[in-house]
Design a protein around this motif. Structure first.
Motif, PDB file in Angstrom:
ATOM      1  N   ARG A  71      28.209  39.670 -28.358  1.00  0.00           N
ATOM      2  CA  ARG A  71      29.641  39.767 -28.040  1.00  0.00           C
ATOM      3  C   ARG A  71      30.260  40.959 -28.746  1.00  0.00           C
ATOM      4  N   GLN A  80      31.076  39.701 -23.352  1.00  0.00           N
ATOM      5  CA  GLN A  80      29.836  39.078 -23.827  1.00  0.00           C
ATOM      6  C   GLN A  80      28.753  39.161 -22.777  1.00  0.00           C
ATOM      7  N   GLU A 117      37.624  40.690 -25.011  1.00  0.00           N
ATOM      8  CA  GLU A 117      36.331  40.200 -25.489  1.00  0.00           C
ATOM      9  C   GLU A 117      35.320  40.304 -24.345  1.00  0.00           C
ATOM     10  N   GLY A 131      25.735  34.677 -23.944  1.00  0.00           N
ATOM     11  CA  GLY A 131      26.709  34.537 -25.022  1.00  0.00           C
ATOM     12  C   GLY A 131      26.194  34.905 -26.402  1.00  0.00           C
TER      13      GLY A 131
END
Length: 140
Positions: A16, A9, A7, A13
């Motif tokens: 993503r 980002q 993941e 945030g």
């Protein structure tokens, strides 16, 4: 065992992405364009197959420009914090480059190659395991 999931980002945030599997390659670039883009001495990118990358949150803005290799690159960034999260190099149409630092994972693989060493800052010393190329090698 299921394939790894990574993941990435942006700084705030709001944007993503998810990358399935391990990167095809991890590359460090010394070119002047990457120095300007990152505000650092180089950039590090993890390249994944296009089909392995998906947007999971947010909407990216885009910016396209030419590159040192002579091919266009389209960059995708967060409209809120400006983080350049991933890019699509026309030179490698089947791959997407993701900013390695956006994974914030100390166990993420190190670069296996460094390209555009002709533009390397003289104080940058790379680990011996990283293969250095004066320019970008042709991918076959």
């Amino acid at each position: 065992m299921p394939p790894a999931t990574h993941e990435a980002q942006c700084h705030c945030g709001a944007l993503r992405i998810r990358c399935q599997g391990d990167p095809v390659k991890v590359s460090l670039c010394h070119c002047r364009d990457c120095q300007r883009r990152t505000g650092s001495a180089f950039s590090i990118a993890a390249f994944f197959p296009r089909t392995a990358v998906s947007l999971t949150h947010g909407t990216a803005k885009r910016f396209a420009r030419g590159s040192a290799s002579g091919c266009d690159v389209t960059f995708f960034f967060c409209p809120d914090c400006g983080t350049n999260l991933w890019w699509e190099p026309a030179r490698l149409p089947d791959l997407i480059g993701v900013a390695s630092g956006a994974f914030a994972d100390p166990a993420f693989p190190m670069p296996e190659q460094a390209v555009w060493s002709v533009d390397r800052q003289p104080w940058v010393i790379l680990p011996e395991a990283v293969v250095e190329h004066e320019r970008n090698p042709v991918r076959r």
